[in-house]
Design a protein around this motif. Sequence first.
Motif, PDB file in Angstrom:
ATOM      1  N   GLN A  51      -6.739-109.017 -42.886  1.00 23.97           N
ATOM      2  CA  GLN A  51      -7.267-107.689 -43.204  1.00 23.97           C
ATOM      3  C   GLN A  51      -6.386-106.971 -44.228  1.00 23.97           C
ATOM      4  O   GLN A  51      -6.877-106.264 -45.101  1.00 23.97           O
ATOM      5  N   GLY A  53      -4.697-108.430 -46.486  1.00 22.61           N
ATOM      6  CA  GLY A  53      -4.673-109.195 -47.729  1.00 22.61           C
ATOM      7  C   GLY A  53      -3.408-110.001 -47.928  1.00 22.61           C
ATOM      8  O   GLY A  53      -3.117-110.442 -49.038  1.00 22.61           O
ATOM      9  N   ALA A  56      -4.974-115.531 -46.532  1.00 15.24           N
ATOM     10  CA  ALA A  56      -6.411-115.768 -46.656  1.00 15.24           C
ATOM     11  C   ALA A  56      -6.798-116.858 -45.675  1.00 15.24           C
ATOM     12  O   ALA A  56      -6.043-117.819 -45.473  1.00 15.24           O
ATOM     13  N   THR A  69      -1.185-115.237 -49.669  1.00 13.61           N
ATOM     14  CA  THR A  69      -1.661-114.681 -50.945  1.00 13.61           C
ATOM     15  C   THR A  69      -0.461-114.200 -51.757  1.00 13.61           C
ATOM     16  O   THR A  69       0.674-114.140 -51.254  1.00 13.61           O
ATOM     17  N   GLN A  71       0.033-111.180 -52.652  1.00 13.90           N
ATOM     18  CA  GLN A  71       0.470-109.957 -51.975  1.00 13.90           C
ATOM     19  C   GLN A  71       1.337-110.316 -50.754  1.00 13.90           C
ATOM     20  O   GLN A  71       2.318-109.639 -50.458  1.00 13.90           O
TER      21      GLN A  71
END
Length: 93
Positions: A51, A53, A56, A69, A71
């Motif tokens: 959620q 990010g 994934a 990811t 991020q």
Amino acid sequence: MSSYRNSVKILGDVLEITEEHGVGGVNLTSLLRKANLSYGRLAAVAGRLVQAGLIAEQTQDGQRKYVITQQGREYLYRYRQFADMASSFGLNL
């Protein structure tokens, strides 16, 4: 001293594990084993990370896999910096 891990440490551990597995991702069974969490706890943590990010969720050959990811890598970098600083003051996360 207790081996209890707080939520921040658990998030960091899960991100570390997904980063170690690279672009191929880590499957749920391996993540459960390496993170040393119950299925329910891992599902909640993974859901929060997806959620946000930071990881994934992908399905490959019928298997659910988690991939860090960009991020998530940035968060992990900052987490490591903070953990190192805290450690230099004798504090453990």
